[in-house]
Motif scaffolding. Sequence first.
Motif, PDB file in Angstrom:
ATOM      1  N   THR A   8      30.497  36.717  28.007  1.00 38.19           N
ATOM      2  CA  THR A   8      31.706  37.244  27.363  1.00 38.19           C
ATOM      3  C   THR A   8      31.864  38.727  27.652  1.00 38.19           C
ATOM      4  OG1 THR A   8      31.394  35.627  25.576  1.00 38.19           O
ATOM      5  CG2 THR A   8      32.964  37.408  25.184  1.00 38.19           C
ATOM      6  N   GLY A   9      30.759  39.455  27.563  1.00 36.41           N
ATOM      7  CA  GLY A   9      30.808  40.894  27.818  1.00 36.41           C
ATOM      8  C   GLY A   9      31.239  41.212  29.232  1.00 36.41           C
ATOM      9  N   TRP A  10      30.866  40.337  30.189  1.00 40.02           N
ATOM     10  CA  TRP A  10      31.221  40.622  31.572  1.00 40.02           C
ATOM     11  C   TRP A  10      32.717  40.390  31.834  1.00 40.02           C
ATOM     12  CZ3 TRP A  10      32.472  41.037  36.550  1.00 40.02           C
ATOM     13  CH2 TRP A  10      31.665  41.865  37.344  1.00 40.02           C
ATOM     14  N   LEU A  11      33.356  39.551  31.023  1.00 37.01           N
ATOM     15  CA  LEU A  11      34.811  39.419  31.148  1.00 37.01           C
ATOM     16  C   LEU A  11      35.485  40.764  30.884  1.00 37.01           C
ATOM     17  CD1 LEU A  11      35.389  36.001  29.343  1.00 37.01           C
ATOM     18  CD2 LEU A  11      35.451  36.427  31.805  1.00 37.01           C
ATOM     19  N   TYR A  12      34.993  41.482  29.868  1.00 38.23           N
ATOM     20  CA  TYR A  12      35.520  42.812  29.567  1.00 38.23           C
ATOM     21  C   TYR A  12      35.150  43.796  30.686  1.00 38.23           C
ATOM     22  CZ  TYR A  12      36.420  41.328  24.721  1.00 38.23           C
ATOM     23  OH  TYR A  12      36.886  40.691  23.599  1.00 38.23           O
ATOM     24  N   LYS A  13      33.881  43.765  31.095  1.00 38.51           N
ATOM     25  CA  LYS A  13      33.433  44.682  32.146  1.00 38.51           C
ATOM     26  C   LYS A  13      34.218  44.463  33.431  1.00 38.51           C
ATOM     27  CE  LYS A  13      29.409  46.008  34.934  1.00 38.51           C
ATOM     28  NZ  LYS A  13      27.947  45.894  35.128  1.00 38.51           N
ATOM     29  N   GLY A  14      34.403  43.209  33.784  1.00 37.89           N
ATOM     30  CA  GLY A  14      35.138  42.895  35.002  1.00 37.89           C
ATOM     31  C   GLY A  14      36.582  43.346  34.931  1.00 37.89           C
ATOM     32  N   MET A  15      37.221  43.152  33.785  1.00 33.67           N
ATOM     33  CA  MET A  15      38.625  43.555  33.658  1.00 33.67           C
ATOM     34  C   MET A  15      38.765  45.076  33.649  1.00 33.67           C
ATOM     35  SD  MET A  15      40.398  40.890  33.897  1.00 33.67           S
ATOM     36  CE  MET A  15      42.049  41.298  33.322  1.00 33.67           C
ATOM     37  N   ARG A  16      37.790  45.771  33.077  1.00 30.55           N
ATOM     38  CA  ARG A  16      37.822  47.234  33.183  1.00 30.55           C
ATOM     39  C   ARG A  16      37.706  47.658  34.643  1.00 30.55           C
ATOM     40  NH1 ARG A  16      34.887  47.115  28.244  1.00 30.55           N
ATOM     41  NH2 ARG A  16      32.887  47.147  29.329  1.00 30.55           N
ATOM     42  N   ALA A  17      36.815  46.966  35.378  1.00 32.52           N
ATOM     43  CA  ALA A  17      36.617  47.296  36.788  1.00 32.52           C
ATOM     44  C   ALA A  17      37.891  47.078  37.596  1.00 32.52           C
ATOM     45  CB  ALA A  17      35.469  46.463  37.370  1.00 32.52           C
ATOM     46  N   ILE A  18      38.672  46.051  37.238  1.00 30.83           N
ATOM     47  CA  ILE A  18      39.928  45.772  37.938  1.00 30.83           C
ATOM     48  C   ILE A  18      40.864  46.973  37.859  1.00 30.83           C
ATOM     49  CG2 ILE A  18      42.010  44.321  37.946  1.00 30.83           C
ATOM     50  CD1 ILE A  18      39.520  42.896  38.959  1.00 30.83           C
TER      51      ILE A  18
END
Length: 521
Positions: free
Chosen positions: A143-153
């Motif tokens: 779940t945390g990586w969904l946030y991390k990935g979207m920030r990276a986008i």
Amino acid sequence: MDNMFCFQCEQTAGGKACTKSGVCGKKPDVSNSQDDLTCALIGLARASEGKNPGRAADELMMQGLFTTVTNVSFDCDSIKCLKSLVNKEKDKLGGAENFSSGSLWGGNEDIVSLRSTLLLGLRGMAAYAWHAYVLGKEDSEVTGWLYKGMRAIGQDHSVEEWLGLLMEFGEVNLKCMALLDAANTSAYGNPVPVKVTTNVEKGPFIVVSGHDLLDLKQLLEQTEGKGINIYTHSEMLPAHGYPMLKKYSHLKGNFGTAWQNQQKEFENVPGAFLFTTNCLMPPKASYSDRVFTTAVVAYPGLKHIPEGTGGQKDFSPVISKALDLGGWDQDMNFTGINGGSVLTTGFAHGTVLGVADKVIDAVKAGAIKHFFLVGGCDGARPGRNYYTEFVQKSPEDTVILTLACGKFRFNDLDIGEIGGLPRIMDMGQCNDAYSAIKVALALADAFKCGVNELPLTLVLSWYEQKAVCILLTLLALGVRNIYIGPSIPAFFSSNVLQVLVEKFALKPISTPDEDLKAILG
């Protein structure tokens, strides 16, 4: 707006991008609303940095990304409603700037390619995470990586940094697939091999499409004893292998073939249809009155089944429609695209590893010379007969592992057995690539070699975003020499594709004869 930009699926216009209307049926207003939703999710991810976003935000992150997967939602109003909820949740966390939708697909070609690859992978993983979530399973890293990935986008990165993010994502998606595997098996038991008919018995019936086993379970419970038979469609076929689902005597068989044939196969059929996830195509007028959606699936004018208290859903409208239609007045005989009327499924990692000693002995004795994993998405674009021909032409001393809806190109074929095991073994839905990975790792351990040294070749077909996240997982595991088709993703720039070819020996398919010769020598 009259224009759009979408190149996330395999059938995109001209092999480049849909700019006027989606080949899938998606209109510009829907596409642009999905882009706006994506940018709002980036804003939510930004606002959550360093904080505990909470369950409501987590659900919106998963649902929002899932909604933008191909063939999920065609309803502009529901997408805008979801965006509004995302923005409200973002404001609760202190607010943050949304990413510009104009920047989503713009910029340097290679950076756009890498950014898009990560975004599309995140969409696929979010769908898997949601299926696990509704069964009470969650992993904070996923779940945390969904946030991390979207920030990276929404950030600038070098090419090397983007490649690092893609490999990190692939590793996390493996954990997500393991999470979903644990969720499904803990709820429904370990799949067992089963034969499934393609015929339909007379009387009322409901066809269930998609991937969500919980929706199927609730429907089975609500239709028990009501004289209604239930049939799976496309990616729901593997449900027949789960003990807690196959125990229902009115779960009868599988209707139709893969998702892209539904507009022809559903024509004037006297049954009700329930779509639980992606795979919906714009319904024709001849059967639109009997199509129902649930979860994040939506289409203007179709009846939607909402979630009630405690995750329960009331499928009464679907049941009533099936009873009103009455079904056929006689048993109907149908076949797969190759003329077969019996499909097999249930060969997940538990089953295959349960007979690992037989498999290993067969390899050592020379009875099995090679394993092929031929699987992935099906689609409408010409060229997918490659996969049928590949299986038909594979030597008799080879085994075909398969998964996802791409198997409907050949899963009604009878190509014999090896050592009492069928040569075609269906491992399940697309997320059950996890089963294939577990089997490959176990075989590598048994033979004391690396996965790339095994007599195993992956021959994959792609269509939508779940295939993207699976490919990234395989690459993160270091798997090389993967054959991919029927075309190369439009979001892979020539430079990014070259990197993948050089680093992982990714191979575009050619012809079955040429590829078999190259693989087997």
